[in-house]
Design a protein around this motif. Structure first.
Motif, PDB file in Angstrom:
ATOM      1  N   GLU A 321       0.676  -1.230  -0.104  1.00  0.00           N
ATOM      2  CA  GLU A 321       0.093  -0.137   0.078  1.00  0.00           C
ATOM      3  C   GLU A 321       0.854   1.198  -0.100  1.00  0.00           C
ATOM      4  OE1 GLU A 321      -3.288   0.026  -0.418  1.00  0.00           O
ATOM      5  OE2 GLU A 321      -3.602  -1.961  -0.033  1.00  0.00           O
ATOM      6  N   GLU A 322       0.370   2.285  -0.726  1.00  0.00           N
ATOM      7  CA  GLU A 322       1.321   3.420  -0.779  1.00  0.00           C
ATOM      8  C   GLU A 322       1.418   4.137   0.515  1.00  0.00           C
ATOM      9  OE1 GLU A 322       0.281   5.863  -4.412  1.00  0.00           O
ATOM     10  OE2 GLU A 322       0.604   4.316  -5.702  1.00  0.00           O
ATOM     11  N   THR A 323       0.498   4.102   1.278  1.00  0.00           N
ATOM     12  CA  THR A 323       0.503   4.691   2.449  1.00  0.00           C
ATOM     13  C   THR A 323       1.432   3.992   3.510  1.00  0.00           C
ATOM     14  OG1 THR A 323      -1.373   3.233   3.092  1.00  0.00           O
ATOM     15  CG2 THR A 323      -2.117   5.290   2.255  1.00  0.00           C
ATOM     16  N   GLU A 326       6.106   5.092   3.398  1.00  0.00           N
ATOM     17  CA  GLU A 326       6.848   6.076   4.538  1.00  0.00           C
ATOM     18  C   GLU A 326       7.269   5.095   5.766  1.00  0.00           C
ATOM     19  OE1 GLU A 326       6.679  10.256   6.562  1.00  0.00           O
ATOM     20  OE2 GLU A 326       5.283   9.743   5.217  1.00  0.00           O
ATOM     21  N   THR A 327       6.316   4.430   6.162  1.00  0.00           N
ATOM     22  CA  THR A 327       6.395   3.599   7.345  1.00  0.00           C
ATOM     23  C   THR A 327       7.491   2.551   7.296  1.00  0.00           C
ATOM     24  OG1 THR A 327       3.953   4.068   7.955  1.00  0.00           O
ATOM     25  CG2 THR A 327       5.210   2.195   9.164  1.00  0.00           C
ATOM     26  N   ILE A 328       7.557   1.985   5.896  1.00  0.00           N
ATOM     27  CA  ILE A 328       8.324   0.786   5.804  1.00  0.00           C
ATOM     28  C   ILE A 328       9.927   1.435   6.020  1.00  0.00           C
ATOM     29  CG2 ILE A 328       9.340  -0.690   4.156  1.00  0.00           C
ATOM     30  CD1 ILE A 328       6.410  -1.244   3.301  1.00  0.00           C
ATOM     31  N   GLY A 333      15.043   2.143   9.030  1.00  0.00           N
ATOM     32  CA  GLY A 333      16.036   2.955   9.237  1.00  0.00           C
ATOM     33  C   GLY A 333      16.568   3.950   8.081  1.00  0.00           C
ATOM     34  N   LEU A 334      15.503   3.959   7.221  1.00  0.00           N
ATOM     35  CA  LEU A 334      15.668   4.788   5.815  1.00  0.00           C
ATOM     36  C   LEU A 334      14.884   6.119   5.886  1.00  0.00           C
ATOM     37  CD1 LEU A 334      16.277   1.817   3.717  1.00  0.00           C
ATOM     38  CD2 LEU A 334      18.114   2.895   4.573  1.00  0.00           C
ATOM     39  N   SER A 335      14.464   6.630   6.851  1.00  0.00           N
ATOM     40  CA  SER A 335      13.685   7.573   6.877  1.00  0.00           C
ATOM     41  C   SER A 335      14.096   8.777   5.973  1.00  0.00           C
ATOM     42  CB  SER A 335      13.036   8.342   8.263  1.00  0.00           C
ATOM     43  OG  SER A 335      14.402   8.643   9.062  1.00  0.00           O
ATOM     44  N   HIS A 336      15.545   8.901   5.799  1.00  0.00           N
ATOM     45  CA  HIS A 336      16.143  10.133   5.159  1.00  0.00           C
ATOM     46  C   HIS A 336      15.739  10.012   3.477  1.00  0.00           C
ATOM     47  CE1 HIS A 336      18.745   6.660   4.853  1.00  0.00           C
ATOM     48  NE2 HIS A 336      19.422   7.195   3.697  1.00  0.00           N
ATOM     49  N   ILE A 337      15.264   8.888   2.968  1.00  0.00           N
ATOM     50  CA  ILE A 337      15.063   8.575   1.809  1.00  0.00           C
ATOM     51  C   ILE A 337      13.370   8.908   1.484  1.00  0.00           C
ATOM     52  CG2 ILE A 337      14.675   6.791  -0.010  1.00  0.00           C
ATOM     53  CD1 ILE A 337      16.878   5.288   1.116  1.00  0.00           C
ATOM     54  N   LYS A 338      13.282  10.017   0.683  1.00  0.00           N
ATOM     55  CA  LYS A 338      11.980  10.216   0.287  1.00  0.00           C
ATOM     56  C   LYS A 338      11.393   9.545  -0.896  1.00  0.00           C
ATOM     57  CE  LYS A 338      12.199  12.709   4.082  1.00  0.00           C
ATOM     58  NZ  LYS A 338      11.296  12.233   5.100  1.00  0.00           N
ATOM     59  N   GLU A 339      10.534   8.559  -0.828  1.00  0.00           N
ATOM     60  CA  GLU A 339      10.438   7.706  -2.026  1.00  0.00           C
ATOM     61  C   GLU A 339       8.877   7.432  -2.141  1.00  0.00           C
ATOM     62  OE1 GLU A 339      10.730   7.078  -5.269  1.00  0.00           O
ATOM     63  OE2 GLU A 339      12.717   6.967  -4.535  1.00  0.00           O
ATOM     64  N   THR A 340       8.186   7.949  -3.207  1.00  0.00           N
ATOM     65  CA  THR A 340       6.738   7.438  -3.449  1.00  0.00           C
ATOM     66  C   THR A 340       6.395   6.709  -4.594  1.00  0.00           C
ATOM     67  OG1 THR A 340       6.716   9.328  -5.105  1.00  0.00           O
ATOM     68  CG2 THR A 340       6.105   9.876  -2.615  1.00  0.00           C
ATOM     69  N   LYS A 342       6.937   2.881  -5.591  1.00  0.00           N
ATOM     70  CA  LYS A 342       7.042   1.529  -5.068  1.00  0.00           C
ATOM     71  C   LYS A 342       8.174   0.616  -5.305  1.00  0.00           C
ATOM     72  CE  LYS A 342       2.690   0.278  -5.783  1.00  0.00           C
ATOM     73  NZ  LYS A 342       1.530  -0.648  -5.834  1.00  0.00           N
ATOM     74  N   TRP A 343       8.412   0.919  -6.656  1.00  0.00           N
ATOM     75  CA  TRP A 343       9.485  -0.046  -7.346  1.00  0.00           C
ATOM     76  C   TRP A 343      10.685   0.490  -6.968  1.00  0.00           C
ATOM     77  CZ3 TRP A 343       7.530  -4.437  -8.286  1.00  0.00           C
ATOM     78  CH2 TRP A 343       6.295  -4.446  -8.629  1.00  0.00           C
ATOM     79  N   ARG A 344      11.098   1.876  -6.880  1.00  0.00           N
ATOM     80  CA  ARG A 344      12.255   2.706  -6.573  1.00  0.00           C
ATOM     81  C   ARG A 344      12.486   2.498  -4.884  1.00  0.00           C
ATOM     82  NH1 ARG A 344      14.244   7.036  -9.828  1.00  0.00           N
ATOM     83  NH2 ARG A 344      14.707   8.069  -7.891  1.00  0.00           N
ATOM     84  N   LEU A 345      11.365   2.162  -4.347  1.00  0.00           N
ATOM     85  CA  LEU A 345      11.402   1.846  -2.842  1.00  0.00           C
ATOM     86  C   LEU A 345      12.139   0.594  -2.725  1.00  0.00           C
ATOM     87  CD1 LEU A 345      10.565   2.029   0.434  1.00  0.00           C
ATOM     88  CD2 LEU A 345       8.504   0.891  -0.321  1.00  0.00           C
ATOM     89  N   ILE A 346      11.505  -0.522  -3.499  1.00  0.00           N
ATOM     90  CA  ILE A 346      12.133  -1.737  -3.348  1.00  0.00           C
ATOM     91  C   ILE A 346      13.628  -1.966  -3.592  1.00  0.00           C
ATOM     92  CG2 ILE A 346      11.966  -4.036  -4.291  1.00  0.00           C
ATOM     93  CD1 ILE A 346       9.061  -3.985  -4.630  1.00  0.00           C
ATOM     94  N   LEU A 347      14.151  -0.996  -4.693  1.00  0.00           N
ATOM     95  CA  LEU A 347      15.503  -0.923  -5.095  1.00  0.00           C
ATOM     96  C   LEU A 347      16.236  -0.292  -3.816  1.00  0.00           C
ATOM     97  CD1 LEU A 347      15.301   0.370  -8.906  1.00  0.00           C
ATOM     98  CD2 LEU A 347      16.338  -1.747  -8.040  1.00  0.00           C
ATOM     99  N   SER A 348      15.692   0.444  -3.431  1.00  0.00           N
ATOM    100  CA  SER A 348      16.405   1.189  -2.229  1.00  0.00           C
ATOM    101  C   SER A 348      16.586   0.090  -0.921  1.00  0.00           C
ATOM    102  CB  SER A 348      15.614   2.607  -1.569  1.00  0.00           C
ATOM    103  OG  SER A 348      15.704   3.543  -2.565  1.00  0.00           O
ATOM    104  N   LEU A 349      15.605  -0.722  -0.623  1.00  0.00           N
ATOM    105  CA  LEU A 349      15.599  -1.656   0.242  1.00  0.00           C
ATOM    106  C   LEU A 349      16.617  -2.779  -0.032  1.00  0.00           C
ATOM    107  CD1 LEU A 349      11.993  -2.255   0.987  1.00  0.00           C
ATOM    108  CD2 LEU A 349      13.550  -1.075   2.497  1.00  0.00           C
ATOM    109  N   GLU A 350      16.851  -3.086  -1.385  1.00  0.00           N
ATOM    110  CA  GLU A 350      17.787  -3.943  -1.909  1.00  0.00           C
ATOM    111  C   GLU A 350      19.066  -3.679  -1.630  1.00  0.00           C
ATOM    112  OE1 GLU A 350      17.026  -7.306  -4.213  1.00  0.00           O
ATOM    113  OE2 GLU A 350      15.321  -6.220  -5.213  1.00  0.00           O
ATOM    114  N   LEU A 351      19.217  -2.411  -1.946  1.00  0.00           N
ATOM    115  CA  LEU A 351      20.698  -1.572  -2.161  1.00  0.00           C
ATOM    116  C   LEU A 351      21.160  -1.525  -0.657  1.00  0.00           C
ATOM    117  CD1 LEU A 351      22.801  -0.283  -3.735  1.00  0.00           C
ATOM    118  CD2 LEU A 351      21.785   2.051  -3.338  1.00  0.00           C
TER     119      LEU A 351
END
Length: 382
Positions: A321-323, A326-328, A333-340, A342-351
């Motif tokens: 869910e897009e909502t 931000e919580t994820i 510990g990646l609150s400095h990443i501002k991502e809306t 979802k696929w870019r979010l997953i890439l950040s999580l993997e990186l």
């Protein structure tokens, strides 16, 4: 030009000669016929008398080329002939070393078990199986000649394997029973049947291959879902995730696949399966214009190049869910990443090693504790 899993074209003929001399000197041609049965038609295989003829047949079928030596690497691992690797490296410095850790991609679990089965049999064991299966006796020269004959007579097949294993038990061949039971599962049978009815063999000329990549990349670029494609490509550990992240051109992403040896004129399955998973429907039409007989995936059961873990990650991308994005990020510990996205979010999580095969269990536990049940179920789909 050689890929990361290939060699210069000028060295390929010498490689085939070296491989042929190696196996012929050891009398292992029949073993190779068992090994490559799923890659060369039986009508051609039965008439082959030298290893070089078999290698040429594999090249003609598109299963083996100077650009992609994965088949040879898998064969070396499966036959345990690592002295061949040493010999090839000594004679051809460009020959890429075999990665013993990578899973087999060119041989089904069923075929792998047949090779282990053949290796475990002593001459007395072969005689016992001969007496059990044949009247009059065939007096096989070795286990490989026996397996070739029993496969030809369909005594050994995926659908008859249970009966064959039972017969081996009756004649007290415990080691052979253990090996075949280990690999004989419904999944193994299904995989082998898929291999037997595999997508028709093809080998595009270089110019047509490149044109196909251009056409597909243009259409994909128009369709979007580029970041979703990037998530899929993270499945291939020979491509660095940082390289994937910085590319926004689909053709350049395909070039990363080519460099890793996962994409070649005789194997464009990764593109087709990625398009199927991403829902980029027009890609099927483009592929079939170049390869009319190509069997495009029709269901998830026909996706074999992309791991179950990666398919779970894609399901997670669809369901998250897009909502919750931000919580994820905050929980990781990646609150400095501002991502809306979802696929870019997953890439950040993997990186940042927050969502990987090794950390998935911890990640899923975190989602569950925070009530993200749909996301948890998505990551456990396959």
């Amino acid at each position: 030009m050689a890929s990361n899993n290939g060699i210069p074209e000028k060295d390929f003929r010498f490689l085939k000669i070296t491989v042929s001399e190696y196996f012929d000197a050891r009398g292992l041609l029949v073993m190779l016929k068992v090994l490559f049965k799923d890659h060369v038609k039986e009508s051609k295989l039965s008439g082959i008398t030298k290893t070089i003829e078999l290698l040429n047949a594999l090249e003609s079928s598109g299963a083996f080329s100077y650009q992609d030596l994965t088949l040879l690497h898998d064969a070396i691992k499966l036959t345990d002939e690592f002295s061949l690797e040493t010999e090839l490296k000594g004679k051809i410095p460009s020959f890429p070393l075999v990665d013993k850790q990578t899973p087999f991609t060119k041989f089904t679990a069923y075929r792998q078990k047949l090779l282990k089965f053949g290796h475990c049999l002593a001459s007395n064991d072969v005689s016992k199986i001969d007496a059990s299966c044949n009247t009059p006796l065939k007096n096989y020269t070795d286990s490989w000649a026996m397996i070739r004959d029993l496969e030809h007579k369909q005594v050994i097949t995926p659908t008859k394997m249970a009966d064959f294993i039972k017969e081996l038990g009756r004649i007290d061949l415990k080691a052979a029973v253990s090996i075949l039971n280990e690999g004989f599962t419904p999944e193994c049978q299904k995989e082998t049947e898929h291999s037997t009815n595999a997508r028709p063999i093809y080998n595009l000329p270089e110019s047509e291959y490149l044109q196909l990549l251009v056409n597909v990349s243009k259409r994909w670029q128009e369709f979007g879902k580029i970041h979703m494609l990037k998530v899929l490509l993270c499945d291939f550990n020979r491509i660095g995730i940082t390289e994937i992240q910085k590319e926004d051109d689909v053709f350049n992403l395909f070039n990363l696949l080519r460099g890793s040896g996962k994409l070649s004129p005789s194997n464009i399955d990764v593109i087709a399966e990625a398009a199927f998973l991403c829902g980029v429907g027009p890609i099927e039409e483009i592929i079939k214009k170049k390869i009319p007989t190509y069997q495009y995936p029709a269901s998830m059961d026909e996706v074999h190049k992309i791991s179950k873990y990666r398919r779970n990650v894609i399901e997670f991308g669809f369901k998250v869910e897009e909502t919750n994005l931000e919580t994820i990020l905050k929980l990781c510990g990646l609150s400095h990443i501002k991502e809306t996205d979802k696929w870019r979010l997953i890439l950040s999580l993997e990186l940042n090693n927050k969502l990987t095969p090794k950390t998935k269990e911890t990640f899923v536990k975190m989602l569950r504790e925070n009530g993200m049940i749909a996301e948890v179920d998505a990551l456990n789909t396959y």
